[in-house]
Scaffold this motif. Structure first.
Motif, PDB file in Angstrom:
ATOM      1  N   LEU A  81       0.837  -1.200   0.000  1.00  0.00           N
ATOM      2  CA  LEU A  81       0.000   0.000   0.000  1.00  0.00           C
ATOM      3  C   LEU A  81       0.873   1.252   0.000  1.00  0.00           C
ATOM      4  N   ASP A  82       0.311   2.358  -0.471  1.00  0.00           N
ATOM      5  CA  ASP A  82       1.009   3.634  -0.403  1.00  0.00           C
ATOM      6  C   ASP A  82       1.201   3.995   1.073  1.00  0.00           C
ATOM      7  N   ASP A  83       2.465   4.243   1.467  1.00  0.00           N
ATOM      8  CA  ASP A  83       2.768   4.455   2.886  1.00  0.00           C
ATOM      9  C   ASP A  83       3.101   5.902   3.230  1.00  0.00           C
ATOM     10  N   SER A  84       2.816   6.861   2.322  1.00  0.00           N
ATOM     11  CA  SER A  84       3.205   8.257   2.553  1.00  0.00           C
ATOM     12  C   SER A  84       2.623   8.803   3.843  1.00  0.00           C
ATOM     13  N   ASP A  85       1.321   8.668   4.034  1.00  0.00           N
ATOM     14  CA  ASP A  85       0.672   9.196   5.240  1.00  0.00           C
ATOM     15  C   ASP A  85       1.175   8.486   6.491  1.00  0.00           C
ATOM     16  N   PHE A  86       1.403   7.184   6.389  1.00  0.00           N
ATOM     17  CA  PHE A  86       1.869   6.420   7.549  1.00  0.00           C
ATOM     18  C   PHE A  86       3.311   6.779   7.907  1.00  0.00           C
ATOM     19  N   GLN A  87       4.121   7.104   6.900  1.00  0.00           N
ATOM     20  CA  GLN A  87       5.495   7.521   7.157  1.00  0.00           C
ATOM     21  C   GLN A  87       5.509   8.860   7.886  1.00  0.00           C
ATOM     22  N   LEU A  88       4.650   9.776   7.468  1.00  0.00           N
ATOM     23  CA  LEU A  88       4.555  11.074   8.148  1.00  0.00           C
ATOM     24  C   LEU A  88       4.072  10.904   9.586  1.00  0.00           C
ATOM     25  N   ALA A  89       3.096  10.033   9.794  1.00  0.00           N
ATOM     26  CA  ALA A  89       2.605   9.784  11.151  1.00  0.00           C
ATOM     27  C   ALA A  89       3.698   9.179  12.020  1.00  0.00           C
ATOM     28  N   GLN A 190       5.176   7.860  28.194  1.00  0.00           N
ATOM     29  CA  GLN A 190       4.532   6.588  27.873  1.00  0.00           C
ATOM     30  C   GLN A 190       3.554   6.735  26.702  1.00  0.00           C
ATOM     31  N   THR A 191       2.811   7.823  26.696  1.00  0.00           N
ATOM     32  CA  THR A 191       1.869   8.072  25.593  1.00  0.00           C
ATOM     33  C   THR A 191       2.610   8.232  24.279  1.00  0.00           C
ATOM     34  N   ALA A 192       3.722   8.971  24.285  1.00  0.00           N
ATOM     35  CA  ALA A 192       4.508   9.171  23.072  1.00  0.00           C
ATOM     36  C   ALA A 192       5.097   7.851  22.579  1.00  0.00           C
ATOM     37  N   ILE A 193       5.539   6.988  23.497  1.00  0.00           N
ATOM     38  CA  ILE A 193       6.077   5.678  23.102  1.00  0.00           C
ATOM     39  C   ILE A 193       4.995   4.830  22.440  1.00  0.00           C
ATOM     40  N   SER A 194       3.800   4.844  23.018  1.00  0.00           N
ATOM     41  CA  SER A 194       2.700   4.065  22.426  1.00  0.00           C
ATOM     42  C   SER A 194       2.331   4.595  21.045  1.00  0.00           C
ATOM     43  N   HIS A 195       2.419   5.930  20.850  1.00  0.00           N
ATOM     44  CA  HIS A 195       2.135   6.503  19.532  1.00  0.00           C
ATOM     45  C   HIS A 195       3.189   6.075  18.514  1.00  0.00           C
ATOM     46  N   ILE A 196       4.444   5.988  18.948  1.00  0.00           N
ATOM     47  CA  ILE A 196       5.505   5.508  18.044  1.00  0.00           C
ATOM     48  C   ILE A 196       5.223   4.073  17.626  1.00  0.00           C
ATOM     49  N   LYS A 197       4.887   3.223  18.573  1.00  0.00           N
ATOM     50  CA  LYS A 197       4.632   1.820  18.257  1.00  0.00           C
ATOM     51  C   LYS A 197       3.404   1.677  17.355  1.00  0.00           C
ATOM     52  N   ASP A 198       2.388   2.477  17.606  1.00  0.00           N
ATOM     53  CA  ASP A 198       1.190   2.428  16.780  1.00  0.00           C
ATOM     54  C   ASP A 198       1.505   2.862  15.350  1.00  0.00           C
ATOM     55  N   ALA A 199       2.257   3.954  15.205  1.00  0.00           N
ATOM     56  CA  ALA A 199       2.626   4.430  13.867  1.00  0.00           C
ATOM     57  C   ALA A 199       3.546   3.442  13.165  1.00  0.00           C
ATOM     58  N   TRP A 200       4.475   2.850  13.919  1.00  0.00           N
ATOM     59  CA  TRP A 200       5.385   1.847  13.335  1.00  0.00           C
ATOM     60  C   TRP A 200       4.600   0.635  12.855  1.00  0.00           C
ATOM     61  N   LEU A 201       3.637   0.186  13.661  1.00  0.00           N
ATOM     62  CA  LEU A 201       2.845  -0.988  13.298  1.00  0.00           C
ATOM     63  C   LEU A 201       2.015  -0.716  12.051  1.00  0.00           C
ATOM     64  N   ASN A 202       1.392   0.460  11.977  1.00  0.00           N
ATOM     65  CA  ASN A 202       0.609   0.806  10.791  1.00  0.00           C
ATOM     66  C   ASN A 202       1.497   0.869   9.550  1.00  0.00           C
ATOM     67  N   LEU A 203       2.729   1.356   9.721  1.00  0.00           N
ATOM     68  CA  LEU A 203       3.662   1.422   8.603  1.00  0.00           C
ATOM     69  C   LEU A 203       4.030   0.014   8.127  1.00  0.00           C
ATOM     70  N   GLN A 204       4.220  -0.921   9.069  1.00  0.00           N
ATOM     71  CA  GLN A 204       4.519  -2.309   8.685  1.00  0.00           C
ATOM     72  C   GLN A 204       3.333  -2.932   7.959  1.00  0.00           C
ATOM     73  N   ARG A 205       2.154  -2.562   8.342  1.00  0.00           N
ATOM     74  CA  ARG A 205       0.954  -3.160   7.767  1.00  0.00           C
ATOM     75  C   ARG A 205       0.665  -2.665   6.355  1.00  0.00           C
ATOM     76  N   THR A 206       1.399  -1.689   5.867  1.00  0.00           N
ATOM     77  CA  THR A 206       1.253  -1.295   4.467  1.00  0.00           C
ATOM     78  C   THR A 206       1.845  -2.344   3.541  1.00  0.00           C
ATOM     79  N   GLN A 207       2.638  -3.241   4.089  1.00  0.00           N
ATOM     80  CA  GLN A 207       3.107  -4.410   3.338  1.00  0.00           C
ATOM     81  C   GLN A 207       2.335  -5.627   3.836  1.00  0.00           C
ATOM     82  N   ILE A 208       1.387  -6.067   3.046  1.00  0.00           N
ATOM     83  CA  ILE A 208       0.518  -7.172   3.436  1.00  0.00           C
ATOM     84  C   ILE A 208       1.211  -8.480   3.074  1.00  0.00           C
ATOM     85  N   ARG A 209       1.498  -9.285   4.082  1.00  0.00           N
ATOM     86  CA  ARG A 209       2.275 -10.514   3.903  1.00  0.00           C
ATOM     87  C   ARG A 209       1.394 -11.756   4.031  1.00  0.00           C
ATOM     88  N   SER A 210       1.884 -12.831   3.455  1.00  0.00           N
ATOM     89  CA  SER A 210       1.159 -14.099   3.538  1.00  0.00           C
ATOM     90  C   SER A 210       1.352 -14.697   4.930  1.00  0.00           C
TER      91      SER A 210
END
Length: 377
Positions: A81-89, A190-210
């Motif tokens: 998927l296009d990851d531009s928005d997720f990279q910015l987040a 702690q909130t900022a760390i959780s936001h990093i992990k959430d953004a990182w996870l969404n960025l990984q999910r732009t590559q849909i794997r088997s």
């Protein structure tokens, strides 16, 4: 001459009758020794799981990496998927953590400054109180005037007020930092760390794997398509986790039990390849108790069949691969004891069912550590 011909006819008839009796006895013996202990059907087909591939984030498809009939391995990228928005987040989340660390350092410095001011105000109050006591000891003499004594008392009151003010500031600064809470456990951090992990996870999910090895089927994804979370894009059929659904007549189930050995022959390979498995149980359908079918026998009567699930050996599958939908001839040895459970008994739970892997947070945790190492010193 006529008598000799009649004699030969009688002899031939006797031989034919004897042969017929021998054949009939052989068939009966074969039935009682072999066929009675087997149940066979040609109404059998290879089946398997159909794992739907769905996105966990919405977006625009940038690239499709697999098509129908492709064989993929576990972890292969199927869709990007296009990851531009997720990279910015992701970048914003990193900046949020950096800002939270800096703000905490500023609050810590402010708290230290406030503590110093408290000490200073306490010293000023002690000095004012000492001056007041000295002047009060001289009251009533010509050494001190009433106005001077009033000024000394006012200085004490003023010093007390100043001390209370800085003590309130110290309490507010301490409340903002928490009571001896380490930097990493600060709520904003702690909130900022959780936001990093959430953004990182969404960025990984732009590559849909088997999620598993198998063959691609039912591809619906197209480049440029805007998809929503949960949309069906394609499916993966695991080729090492197949079974056979064999339809038997109801009377064929009388001696059939769970766990009985089964031999199977595929139309693809013929008799030269024999697969082995075991009876797993009756396959439940979406309608009635069984998803059963009907056909007609030679007399035109309806014959109802119910599907029985048969396991397949993974090693035999690896040596001679099959695909979903292939025709099979199935023979069940009903003379074997199996597990002792009849076909209408509850089958054992399959403990070998596939499951999705847990998220590996190593990369996200490493990034957080880098930020702390750089900005928290």
């Amino acid at each position: 001459m006529m008598a000799e011909t009649n004699h030969r006819l009688k002899f031939n008839l006797a031989i034919a009758t004897l042969l017929f009796i021998v054949i009939a006895l052989g068939v009966a013996l074969a039935y009682f020794l072999i066929l009675e202990n087997e149940e066979e059907t040609e109404e059998a087909y290879v089946a398997g799981h159909l794992v739907q591939i769905t996105p966990q984030v919405g977006g625009t498809i940038r690239r499709v990496m697999a098509d129908d009939t492709d064989v993929v391995k576990k972890g292969d990228v199927l869709i990007i998927l296009d990851d531009s928005d997720f990279q910015l987040a992701y970048e914003r989340a990193q900046n949020e953590l950096i800002q939270a660390i800096r703000q905490n350092k500023q609050q810590t410095a402010g708290s230290s400054q406030t503590k110093a001011e408290v000490l200073l105000r306490k010293a000023e109050l002690a000095k004012a109180q000492a001056d007041l006591r000295r002047r009060e000891s001289l009251a009533g003499t010509d050494a001190i005037s009433g106005e001077e004594l009033s000024h000394a008392r006012a200085a004490v009151v003023q010093a007390q007020a100043a001390l209370k003010a800085v003590e309130a500031q110290e309490a507010a600064a301490q409340a903002a930092l928490g009571s001896n809470i380490p930097l990493r456990q600060q709520p904003a951090v702690q909130t900022a760390i959780s936001h990093i992990k959430d953004a990182w996870l969404n960025l990984q999910r732009t590559q849909i794997r088997s999620p598993m090895a198998g063959q691609i089927a039912k591809r619906n994804a197209q480049v440029g398509q805007n998809i929503q979370q949960g949309a069906a894009l394609m499916a993966v059929v695991p080729l090492n986790n197949l079974w056979v659904d064999a339809s038997f007549e109801e009377q064929q189930l009388r001696k059939m039990k769970i766990g009985q050995p089964v031999q199977m022959v595929a139309e693809l390979y013929g008799d030269k390849v024999v697969y082995h498995g075991k009876v797993m149980g009756l396959s439940a359908g979406a309608g009635n108790v069984f998803s059963r079918t009907s056909s007609q026998d030679t007399a035109g009567n309806s014959v109802y069949r119910v599907p029985v699930r048969i396991s397949l050996d993974e090693k035999e599958l690896a040596a001679n691969p099959l695909r979903v939908g292939f025709s099979m001839t199935v023979t069940v040895d009903v003379s074997a004891a199996g597990t002792g459970k009849t076909m209408v008994a509850a089958a054992e739970k399959n403990t070998a069912l596939p499951e999705a892997e847990a998220v590996d947070w190593t990369a996200a945790d490493a990034l957080v550590e880098q930020i702390f190492e750089k900005y928290a010193k």
